[in-house]
Design a protein around this motif. Sequence first.
Motif, PDB file in Angstrom:
ATOM      1  N   LYS A  56       0.823  -1.206   0.000  1.00  0.00           N
ATOM      2  CA  LYS A  56       0.000   0.000   0.000  1.00  0.00           C
ATOM      3  C   LYS A  56       0.859   1.258   0.000  1.00  0.00           C
ATOM      4  N   THR A  57       1.983   1.171   0.679  1.00  0.00           N
ATOM      5  CA  THR A  57       2.914   2.305   0.713  1.00  0.00           C
ATOM      6  C   THR A  57       4.216   1.898   0.055  1.00  0.00           C
ATOM      7  N   THR A  58       4.619   2.638  -0.955  1.00  0.00           N
ATOM      8  CA  THR A  58       5.872   2.375  -1.651  1.00  0.00           C
ATOM      9  C   THR A  58       6.666   3.674  -1.769  1.00  0.00           C
ATOM     10  N   GLY A  59       7.928   3.532  -2.134  1.00  0.00           N
ATOM     11  CA  GLY A  59       8.744   4.723  -2.334  1.00  0.00           C
ATOM     12  C   GLY A  59      10.200   4.434  -2.060  1.00  0.00           C
ATOM     13  N   TRP A  60      10.999   5.499  -2.045  1.00  0.00           N
ATOM     14  CA  TRP A  60      12.415   5.324  -1.805  1.00  0.00           C
ATOM     15  C   TRP A  60      13.078   6.631  -1.371  1.00  0.00           C
ATOM     16  N   VAL A  61      14.254   6.466  -0.780  1.00  0.00           N
ATOM     17  CA  VAL A  61      15.158   7.573  -0.481  1.00  0.00           C
ATOM     18  C   VAL A  61      16.436   7.307  -1.261  1.00  0.00           C
ATOM     19  N   ALA A  62      16.823   8.231  -2.129  1.00  0.00           N
ATOM     20  CA  ALA A  62      18.018   8.066  -2.948  1.00  0.00           C
ATOM     21  C   ALA A  62      18.933   9.269  -2.742  1.00  0.00           C
ATOM     22  N   TYR A  63      20.201   8.984  -2.468  1.00  0.00           N
ATOM     23  CA  TYR A  63      21.176  10.066  -2.252  1.00  0.00           C
ATOM     24  C   TYR A  63      22.456   9.747  -3.015  1.00  0.00           C
ATOM     25  N   THR A  64      23.025  10.779  -3.649  1.00  0.00           N
ATOM     26  CA  THR A  64      24.283  10.640  -4.383  1.00  0.00           C
ATOM     27  C   THR A  64      25.251  11.742  -3.971  1.00  0.00           C
ATOM     28  N   LEU A  65      26.454  11.340  -3.615  1.00  0.00           N
ATOM     29  CA  LEU A  65      27.571  12.261  -3.380  1.00  0.00           C
ATOM     30  C   LEU A  65      28.580  11.993  -4.488  1.00  0.00           C
ATOM     31  N   SER A  66      28.876  13.005  -5.335  1.00  0.00           N
ATOM     32  CA  SER A  66      29.699  12.711  -6.513  1.00  0.00           C
ATOM     33  C   SER A  66      30.572  13.886  -6.904  1.00  0.00           C
ATOM     34  N   TRP A  67      31.632  13.565  -7.668  1.00  0.00           N
ATOM     35  CA  TRP A  67      32.534  14.537  -8.288  1.00  0.00           C
ATOM     36  C   TRP A  67      32.658  14.175  -9.765  1.00  0.00           C
ATOM     37  N   ASN A  68      32.690  15.186 -10.624  1.00  0.00           N
ATOM     38  CA  ASN A  68      32.683  14.960 -12.065  1.00  0.00           C
ATOM     39  C   ASN A  68      33.569  16.009 -12.737  1.00  0.00           C
ATOM     40  N   LYS A  69      34.647  15.584 -13.382  1.00  0.00           N
ATOM     41  CA  LYS A  69      35.631  16.530 -13.909  1.00  0.00           C
ATOM     42  C   LYS A  69      35.979  16.200 -15.362  1.00  0.00           C
ATOM     43  N   ARG A  70      36.485  17.245 -16.075  1.00  0.00           N
ATOM     44  CA  ARG A  70      36.924  17.112 -17.456  1.00  0.00           C
ATOM     45  C   ARG A  70      38.260  17.828 -17.644  1.00  0.00           C
ATOM     46  N   GLN A  71      38.984  17.398 -18.674  1.00  0.00           N
ATOM     47  CA  GLN A  71      40.245  18.054 -19.029  1.00  0.00           C
ATOM     48  C   GLN A  71      40.460  17.936 -20.532  1.00  0.00           C
ATOM     49  N   PHE A  72      40.673  19.100 -21.197  1.00  0.00           N
ATOM     50  CA  PHE A  72      40.962  19.163 -22.626  1.00  0.00           C
ATOM     51  C   PHE A  72      42.172  20.066 -22.831  1.00  0.00           C
ATOM     52  N   GLU A  73      43.018  19.695 -23.775  1.00  0.00           N
ATOM     53  CA  GLU A  73      44.240  20.460 -24.012  1.00  0.00           C
ATOM     54  C   GLU A  73      43.932  21.891 -24.424  1.00  0.00           C
ATOM     55  N   GLY A  74      42.903  22.118 -25.243  1.00  0.00           N
ATOM     56  CA  GLY A  74      42.621  23.454 -25.748  1.00  0.00           C
ATOM     57  C   GLY A  74      41.547  24.205 -24.996  1.00  0.00           C
ATOM     58  N   ILE A  75      41.117  23.697 -23.834  1.00  0.00           N
ATOM     59  CA  ILE A  75      40.075  24.343 -23.045  1.00  0.00           C
ATOM     60  C   ILE A  75      40.591  24.600 -21.638  1.00  0.00           C
ATOM     61  N   ASN A  76      40.305  25.790 -21.106  1.00  0.00           N
ATOM     62  CA  ASN A  76      40.692  26.147 -19.744  1.00  0.00           C
ATOM     63  C   ASN A  76      42.208  26.033 -19.545  1.00  0.00           C
ATOM     64  N   ARG A  77      42.948  26.344 -20.617  1.00  0.00           N
ATOM     65  CA  ARG A  77      44.415  26.298 -20.601  1.00  0.00           C
ATOM     66  C   ARG A  77      44.950  24.922 -20.186  1.00  0.00           C
ATOM     67  N   GLY A  78      44.187  23.896 -20.531  1.00  0.00           N
ATOM     68  CA  GLY A  78      44.609  22.532 -20.257  1.00  0.00           C
ATOM     69  C   GLY A  78      44.414  22.073 -18.830  1.00  0.00           C
ATOM     70  N   LYS A  79      43.851  22.916 -17.973  1.00  0.00           N
ATOM     71  CA  LYS A  79      43.655  22.551 -16.567  1.00  0.00           C
ATOM     72  C   LYS A  79      42.322  21.805 -16.378  1.00  0.00           C
ATOM     73  N   ILE A  80      42.258  20.955 -15.374  1.00  0.00           N
ATOM     74  CA  ILE A  80      41.046  20.210 -15.044  1.00  0.00           C
ATOM     75  C   ILE A  80      39.981  21.172 -14.538  1.00  0.00           C
ATOM     76  N   PHE A  81      38.738  20.973 -14.997  1.00  0.00           N
ATOM     77  CA  PHE A  81      37.627  21.814 -14.563  1.00  0.00           C
ATOM     78  C   PHE A  81      36.403  20.956 -14.288  1.00  0.00           C
ATOM     79  N   PRO A  82      35.454  21.440 -13.470  1.00  0.00           N
ATOM     80  CA  PRO A  82      34.229  20.668 -13.213  1.00  0.00           C
ATOM     81  C   PRO A  82      33.338  20.618 -14.441  1.00  0.00           C
ATOM     82  N   PHE A  83      32.787  19.456 -14.706  1.00  0.00           N
ATOM     83  CA  PHE A  83      31.831  19.295 -15.802  1.00  0.00           C
ATOM     84  C   PHE A  83      30.569  20.089 -15.469  1.00  0.00           C
ATOM     85  N   LYS A  84      29.816  20.455 -16.496  1.00  0.00           N
ATOM     86  CA  LYS A  84      28.606  21.256 -16.289  1.00  0.00           C
ATOM     87  C   LYS A  84      27.672  20.603 -15.274  1.00  0.00           C
TER      88      LYS A  84
END
Length: 774
Positions: A617-645
């Motif tokens: 009769k009663t259903t549902g859930w609790v969902a939690y995510t703790l995360s880090w997401n990064k990108r690095q491109f040679e020609g973007i942000n002077r080649g430094k690692i930056f957070p993904f959108k």
Amino acid sequence: MRLLETTALLFINISFLFSQDITISGNVEEISSGEKIIGANILEVNSLSGGSTNEYGFYSISLPVGEINLVVSYVGFQSDTIQFNSSTDTVINVRLSRAVLLDELVVKAEKANRIEEESQMSRNEIPVEQIKKLPAFLGETDVLKTLQLMPGVQSGAEGTSGIFVRGGSIDQNLILVDGVPIYNPTHVLGIFSSFNSDAIKNVSITKGGFPARYGGRLSSVVEVNMKDGHLNEFHGSGQIGLISSKLLLEGPIIPEKSSFLVSMRRSYIDIIGRPIAKAVQSGNQGKVLPTAFFHDLNAKANYELNDRHRLVFSGYYGADHYGVKYNERYEDGSNEATDARVKWGNYIGSLNWNHRMSSKMFANTTLTYSRYRLNNDVLHSYEEEDFEEHFNSLYYSGITDMGLKYSVDYLPGGGHSLKFGTQWTQHTYSPGALTFDLKFEDEVDKRDYLQNKIQSLESAFYVEDDMDFGRFKMNAGVHYSQFFTDGEFYHSLQPRLGMRYLISGGWALKGSYARMAQYVNLLTNESLSLPTDLWVPATGRIGPQASWQVAAGTAKTLWDDYEISLEGYYKKMNNVLSYKPGVSFILGADTDWQDKITQGNGWSYGLEFLFQKKFGKTTGWVAYTLSWNKRQFEGINRGKIFPFKYDRRHDLSLVISHELSKKWSFSGAWIYGTGNAYSIPDANFSFPANVYPGPYDYSVYSEKNNYRMSDYHRLDISFKKTKQKKRIESTWTFGAYNTYFRKNPFFIMQDYDGKLKEVAILPVIPYVSWGFTF
């Protein structure tokens, strides 16, 4: 194909190496409709041996000779117990009926499928009946929006249906409809998904620990299986909402042997919006007439030739029309008109031949077809008595797949369950053609910027074994893929491993490792899944994307009805794609798309927690995510690692559904997420026309994605009233999206003084809909 069949027969001949036991096999179906049940559990009580049905409802288990006591169960259905004695291989087809919720004994008896028993991790399956109970955006129940509420799965922008899984991009999700890939599974610029929930039988998402049978994407596999159609009776259902309506019809063609299903849906924003637009615009002033609607069609038919052979046809067509017309006649007699249209859509189809080769072996052969097309057309004209100006631009792109898949499920006994097969896909890409047609007085200029079509061949071979050694379970396999394109040959050997070990207290410790490769890419602007996105292959200059992922966690079933799981993961991605700085899809139309792209690396890691109740009769859930997401491109942000959108530190979903009475039910979902990363210039410069290189606006950025939008949160609620008449059940649904009117940011505006303003587009949105079944 003949080589695989020979291999299959060889497995049969050597099966005695695993076991001398007898084999019990058959199908598990829903008793009234004949629908094959995916993932039903079969447990032999005396030996504690068991298995589950595959995606076609087939099962096979090896047992000792003698007395057999089978318990067959599935969430939401009453268990069935079958007792008999046997000394030879036996076929037992089982039909389950839906559970009676008021019978607590039935509810507890069916809990044979426990999360700690499975070797697979990083996988979530949501019952379709539970999806239908949840609050819906404008009354339209949405599968992808429900998946966004799972841990490790993030939404894109406000109101959209796209999913970003464990740090991946939107194109890194393999979305299968009855086994066929669909390339743009959304409607109305991503606000709604392409899936009509009334026609769906089963939905699941796998985020890691991928079994070897999956390949071609880095981040997730979303499987959507459509209903087969009622084998015995004619039934229908439908819904009338504020912006769309739908109708489903199903029934037998030949009772007990063949059935059909047809589902149709159409929105009518254009039908409602045009009269309103005309009413508020009068006289000779300019008239703006919007167009925004979608329609889709699902069809399925199946025919059982005999107890060993079955044919299934499945098809889908969906299309969107989005645009605006503007027309204004001035007092001097001149006339100005603009007609801008965007159209896109999917055609997919499959023909399956299910073949039960023996009591231990099940084979499936599938022909697949998938096509995605996009047209973007802009027409502008201005006319005077002796002057005419005309401009027209047309852009189109797309991708077409034709494929063949052959798979075998082999269950030799002795704790082994083998799957092996092959897949072949011919891709044809239309990577964009842009045409300009300009007429200004007596001058005429027409330009075509054409990108040649590209073809590629993708193939894969795989084998996996799910092994049961009591407390220890393991799924081990290998996926080998090949890709021929642009005179290049790529290949990838991808080992896969998933493990589970039971410790004291009934807790399961789980771990997995998977390598993945992706040869088909989506060029996107990292925001909405706008119809300027473009599917392109790996080429001699653009290498395939690749990743490896490890995960570890624990899981347990609590108090029979609840599941709890905790997982940690780390994923490394290579050759991820991005546009070069300052490059857009349309600018530089005469430039090869490969010159606009740069490739780099990505990292994603985090923790996921899920506590849920799927049935009752009663259903549902609790969902939690703790995360880090990064990108690095040679020609973007002077080649430094930056957070993904979509680097979000915290994501939280609280979901509940409760049956208040026989007539009334309630559901609610509260969602919280850290704000998206965004690039804000540190300084803006404007060069006037008399200063080189003016007139020109120039912005200076110290870091990419150097700003965080405000945190996102909202509450959605829904109430349903169900009334049962003689032959028709009607349901009224009342609800609201963003109930407390949180102004969640959609984009950011910045003036030349540097002041920032977050712009919200979706306020509180109430809705009402009426549905029926018969």
